[in-house]
Design a protein around this motif. Structure first.
Motif, short mmCIF file in Angstrom:
data_model
loop_
_atom_site.label_atom_id
_atom_site.label_comp_id
_atom_site.label_asym_id
_atom_site.label_seq_id
_atom_site.Cartn_x
_atom_site.Cartn_y
_atom_site.Cartn_z
N LYS A 7 7.92 6.45 3.66
CA LYS A 7 9.25 6.42 3.05
C LYS A 7 10.32 6.79 4.06
O LYS A 7 11.38 6.16 4.12
CB LYS A 7 9.30 7.35 1.84
CG LYS A 7 8.51 6.83 0.66
CD LYS A 7 8.57 7.79 -0.51
CE LYS A 7 7.82 7.26 -1.70
NZ LYS A 7 7.88 8.18 -2.85
N LYS A 8 10.07 7.83 4.86
CA LYS A 8 11.04 8.27 5.86
C LYS A 8 11.34 7.19 6.89
O LYS A 8 12.46 7.07 7.37
CB LYS A 8 10.53 9.50 6.61
CG LYS A 8 10.85 10.80 5.99
CD LYS A 8 10.40 11.91 6.92
CE LYS A 8 10.57 13.26 6.32
NZ LYS A 8 10.08 14.32 7.19
N SER A 9 10.33 6.41 7.22
CA SER A 9 10.49 5.39 8.25
C SER A 9 11.36 4.22 7.78
O SER A 9 11.79 3.41 8.59
CB SER A 9 9.12 4.86 8.69
OG SER A 9 8.57 4.01 7.69
N PHE A 57 9.18 1.64 3.29
CA PHE A 57 9.06 1.53 1.84
C PHE A 57 10.27 0.80 1.26
O PHE A 57 10.11 -0.14 0.46
CB PHE A 57 8.93 2.93 1.22
CG PHE A 57 8.84 2.92 -0.28
CD1 PHE A 57 7.64 2.62 -0.91
CD2 PHE A 57 9.94 3.20 -1.06
CE1 PHE A 57 7.55 2.60 -2.29
CE2 PHE A 57 9.86 3.18 -2.45
CZ PHE A 57 8.66 2.88 -3.05
N ASP A 58 11.46 1.19 1.67
CA ASP A 58 12.67 0.53 1.17
C ASP A 58 12.74 -0.92 1.60
O ASP A 58 13.15 -1.79 0.83
CB ASP A 58 13.93 1.27 1.63
CG ASP A 58 14.16 2.55 0.86
OD1 ASP A 58 13.71 2.63 -0.30
OD2 ASP A 58 14.80 3.46 1.41
N ARG A 59 12.33 -1.19 2.83
CA ARG A 59 12.36 -2.57 3.32
C ARG A 59 11.41 -3.44 2.49
O ARG A 59 11.78 -4.53 2.06
CB ARG A 59 11.96 -2.62 4.80
CG ARG A 59 12.08 -4.01 5.41
CD ARG A 59 11.56 -4.03 6.83
NE ARG A 59 10.13 -3.80 6.92
CZ ARG A 59 9.20 -4.70 6.63
NH1 ARG A 59 9.55 -5.90 6.22
NH2 ARG A 59 7.92 -4.41 6.74
N ARG A 80 1.40 2.02 12.58
CA ARG A 80 2.45 2.56 13.46
C ARG A 80 2.75 4.01 13.09
O ARG A 80 2.91 4.86 13.96
CB ARG A 80 3.73 1.73 13.35
CG ARG A 80 3.76 0.52 14.23
CD ARG A 80 5.16 -0.08 14.33
NE ARG A 80 5.80 -0.33 13.05
CZ ARG A 80 5.67 -1.45 12.35
NH1 ARG A 80 4.93 -2.44 12.80
NH2 ARG A 80 6.30 -1.60 11.20
N ILE A 81 2.83 4.28 11.80
CA ILE A 81 3.12 5.65 11.35
C ILE A 81 1.99 6.58 11.74
O ILE A 81 2.22 7.69 12.23
CB ILE A 81 3.37 5.67 9.83
CG1 ILE A 81 4.69 4.95 9.53
CG2 ILE A 81 3.38 7.09 9.29
CD1 ILE A 81 4.90 4.64 8.07
N LEU A 82 0.76 6.14 11.54
CA LEU A 82 -0.38 6.98 11.90
C LEU A 82 -0.44 7.23 13.40
O LEU A 82 -0.70 8.35 13.83
CB LEU A 82 -1.68 6.34 11.41
CG LEU A 82 -1.92 6.38 9.91
CD1 LEU A 82 -3.14 5.55 9.54
CD2 LEU A 82 -2.06 7.80 9.42
#
Length: 143
Positions: A11-13, A16-18, A101-103
């Motif tokens: 969500k921070k990245s 999620f919104d995209r 990418r997040i991991l």
């Protein structure tokens, strides 16, 4: 990183919104949006016709009652199931690469050989060492 932390990072990245905007856009361009709107309209009209006291309530309460009525039916779930994007391999690959990418970003970088086992990063130690070297001798604490 546990699953809840992964979700928070996702969500921070902004991913999620995209993805949410992408899915909404796909749904709005699909044939299913007309069916969805029609079903919501039918449910609301039936509820308004069957419950005369709703007409006496303030608009915000009527809205709340109608939303609860719509929630009783699985129309949102059906509309979501009808979106082909969710079963599209490229969409799944996009989500998978975002999660990877997040991991990978959450994995701490390996420390330099000179700092092995100290828990200190070379950058942090280098900054501290540089700062100490730049101080004038009069400002250094007595040894």
């Amino acid at each position: 990183m546990d699953p809840s932390q992964l979700v928070q990072q996702f969500k921070k990245s902004g991913e999620f919104d995209r993805l949410r905007r992408h899915l909404l856009s796909q749904f709005q361009r699909s044939d299913g949006v007309a069916t969805f709107k029609s079903k919501v309209d039918d449910i609301a009209r039936q509820r308004l016709a069957s419950d005369d006291k709703l007409q006496q309530l303030p608009p915000d309460m009527v809205h709340k009652e109608l939303m609860q009525e719509v929630d009783r039916y699985p129309i949102v779930e059906r509309a979501a199931a009808d979106i082909c994007t969710l079963s599209d391999a490229s969409f799944a690959d996009d989500v998978r690469s975002s999660v990877q990418r997040i991991l990978q970003a959450s994995i701490p970088e390996t420390t330099g050989a000179g700092n092995a086992g100290t828990g200190a990063s070379p950058t942090t130690d280098g900054v501290k060492a540089d700062a100490a070297q730049k101080q004038e001798p009069s400002s250094l604490p007595p040894s």
